[in-house]
Design an enzyme around this catalytic site. Structure first.
Site, PDB file in Angstrom:
ATOM      1  N   GLY A   1      -6.612 -15.213   6.085  1.00  0.00           N
ATOM      2  CA  GLY A   1      -7.647 -14.688   6.973  1.00  0.00           C
ATOM      3  C   GLY A   1      -8.488 -15.753   7.642  1.00  0.00           C
ATOM      4  O   GLY A   1      -9.650 -15.510   7.978  1.00  0.00           O
TER       5      GLY A   1
ATOM      6  N   TYR B   1      -9.643   2.768 -10.456  1.00  0.00           N
ATOM      7  CA  TYR B   1     -10.554   1.984  -9.624  1.00  0.00           C
ATOM      8  C   TYR B   1     -12.010   2.335  -9.941  1.00  0.00           C
ATOM      9  O   TYR B   1     -12.347   3.493 -10.168  1.00  0.00           O
ATOM     10  CB  TYR B   1     -10.296   2.252  -8.145  1.00  0.00           C
ATOM     11  CG  TYR B   1      -9.008   1.665  -7.599  1.00  0.00           C
ATOM     12  CD1 TYR B   1      -8.204   0.833  -8.366  1.00  0.00           C
ATOM     13  CD2 TYR B   1      -8.597   1.950  -6.305  1.00  0.00           C
ATOM     14  CE1 TYR B   1      -7.031   0.298  -7.857  1.00  0.00           C
ATOM     15  CE2 TYR B   1      -7.424   1.426  -5.782  1.00  0.00           C
ATOM     16  CZ  TYR B   1      -6.641   0.600  -6.568  1.00  0.00           C
ATOM     17  OH  TYR B   1      -5.479   0.087  -6.059  1.00  0.00           O
TER      18      TYR B   1
ATOM     19  N   SER C   1      -2.541  -6.547  -0.808  1.00  0.00           N
ATOM     20  CA  SER C   1      -2.970  -7.938  -0.634  1.00  0.00           C
ATOM     21  C   SER C   1      -2.267  -8.588   0.556  1.00  0.00           C
ATOM     22  O   SER C   1      -1.691  -9.668   0.445  1.00  0.00           O
ATOM     23  CB  SER C   1      -2.710  -8.758  -1.905  1.00  0.00           C
ATOM     24  OG  SER C   1      -3.403  -9.997  -1.862  1.00  0.00           O
ATOM     25  N   PRO C   2      -2.313  -7.945   1.741  1.00  0.00           N
ATOM     26  CA  PRO C   2      -1.593  -8.478   2.904  1.00  0.00           C
ATOM     27  C   PRO C   2      -2.134  -9.809   3.406  1.00  0.00           C
ATOM     28  O   PRO C   2      -1.420 -10.537   4.099  1.00  0.00           O
ATOM     29  CB  PRO C   2      -1.759  -7.376   3.951  1.00  0.00           C
ATOM     30  CG  PRO C   2      -3.014  -6.669   3.551  1.00  0.00           C
ATOM     31  CD  PRO C   2      -3.022  -6.693   2.055  1.00  0.00           C
ATOM     32  N   LEU C   3      -3.386 -10.134   3.064  1.00  0.00           N
ATOM     33  CA  LEU C   3      -3.956 -11.424   3.455  1.00  0.00           C
ATOM     34  C   LEU C   3      -4.011 -12.382   2.270  1.00  0.00           C
ATOM     35  O   LEU C   3      -4.647 -13.434   2.339  1.00  0.00           O
ATOM     36  CB  LEU C   3      -5.354 -11.249   4.050  1.00  0.00           C
ATOM     37  CG  LEU C   3      -5.451 -10.361   5.294  1.00  0.00           C
ATOM     38  CD1 LEU C   3      -6.862 -10.395   5.868  1.00  0.00           C
ATOM     39  CD2 LEU C   3      -4.436 -10.773   6.351  1.00  0.00           C
TER      40      LEU C   3
ATOM     41  N   GLY D   1      -7.358 -13.311   1.047  1.00  0.00           N
ATOM     42  CA  GLY D   1      -8.145 -13.964   2.087  1.00  0.00           C
ATOM     43  C   GLY D   1      -7.602 -15.296   2.552  1.00  0.00           C
ATOM     44  O   GLY D   1      -8.105 -15.870   3.530  1.00  0.00           O
TER      45      GLY D   1
END
Length: 323
Positions: free
Chosen positions: A219, A53, A211-213, A216
């Site tokens: 969201g 990262y 990446s639970p959303l 976006g």
């Protein structure tokens, strides 16, 4: 904050995990420090990062930021279950990537130095290495555990059969093996339910959804577009076009529940039995606050059934594709 066990391990972690991928490229160091302190204040003790990262030109940057935050003291390290990953190409030189015993040794020492700590709680394989045998990988992990440099091992982006191969190899040694799997998982991306989740449950791995959303899209993207807050382009625009009707139904249902769409999407994941902790990656303190709301949001059986109708997932294999 609620806590749970990480897979079959004795490690207690918060039911949300702080993802740090934005620290450096999108969130400056001062704001990253504030977000991590804010996470601790809310009781969130589980932080996830990776050696790669920071961007292609500054790999390791995110770990360095976390390390400087830890170096402030005040119990920051002691109160954090720290997870990082190995696999990324750190340089163009041979043996500076993947899961050879040599790279695991070098990468682990480099991560410890950047993070300014003497051990990693959860050391994760960021990707499966098709060129390195599991006996070699587990031998390298055994050495690191014996040296006190790591406590637990986990996987990321593995298929179900990769988890099985890893665990069977570990059992032959015998060693603990994997205690977690980090996979892409959301209402919009449920393919792990076919084979990855059954494998994780069988072998006692906790699931850490990233990446639970779904970038976006879960969201409140349609409302944000209407309000002129967000502009969708490229692959995100294509995905939105593909799933527009489902996303519209989802946002309407979330409004009926009286909650923000992102809160409902995160809460749905927390309600899934295989899930230990969804990984949220806030760029700002406000985004962290939004993610924290989902921890105590309860969805009843009817709400969960409605979400399954809006975003139907696969069956467990082989029933998903055979009798």
């Amino acid at each position: 904050m609620l806590y749970t066990q990480l897979g079959r391990s004795g490690l207690s972690v918060s039911t949300l995990c702080l993802g740090t991928m934005n620290f450096g490229p999108h969130t400056d160091e001062a704001d990253a420090f504030k977000i991590m302190d804010q996470a601790h204040e809310a009781g969130l003790n589980f932080f996830d990062t990776a050696n790669g990262y920071g961007g292609n030109d500054r790999r390791g940057w995110t770990e360095e930021i976390i390390g400087r935050w830890i170096a402030q003291g005040g119990g920051r390290r002691e109160r954090t279950v720290l997870a990082t990953k190995v696999y990324a190409n750190m340089t163009d030189w041979p043996n500076d990537s993947k899961l050879s015993a040599l790279n695991i040794r070098r990468s682990l020492d480099a991560s410890l130095k950047r993070l300014q700590t003497d051990y990693i709680d959860l050391y994760q394989f960021h990707h499966v290495d098709r060129d390195t045998p599991w006996d070699e990988i587990w031998q390298a992990i055994d050495v690191a555990v014996q040296q006190g440099k790591i406590l637990y091992a986990g996987s990321s982006n593995f298929a179900g059969w990769h988890i099985a191969a890893a665990q069977e190899a570990a059992a032959r040694r015998p060693v603990t093996g994997l205690v977690s799997e980090q996979s892409i998982y959301s209402l919009l991306e449920r393919s792990v339910e076919r084979e990855v989740i059954p494998a994780a449950e069988h072998y006692g791995l906790g699931l850490l959804p990233w990446s639970p959303l779904h970038g976006g899209l879960l969201g409140g993207v349609l409302q944000k577009q209407n309000d002129g807050v967000r502009r969708i382009e490229g692959r995100a625009a294509e995905a939105l076009a593909t799933h527009h009707d489902a996303i519209a139904a989802f946002e309407s249902f979330a409004a009926d529940l009286g909650h923000a769409p992102g809160d409902v999407a995160l809460a749905w994941l927390i309600h899934q039995p295989a899930v230990t902790a969804p990984i949220i990656g806030p760029r700002t303190s406000a985004q962290l606050e939004a993610g924290l709301r989902a921890v105590n949001l309860s969805l009843d059986a009817d709400a969960l059934a409605t979400l399954d109708k809006i975003f139907p997932g696969p069956k467990t294999a082989p029933e998903d594709y055979a009798w």
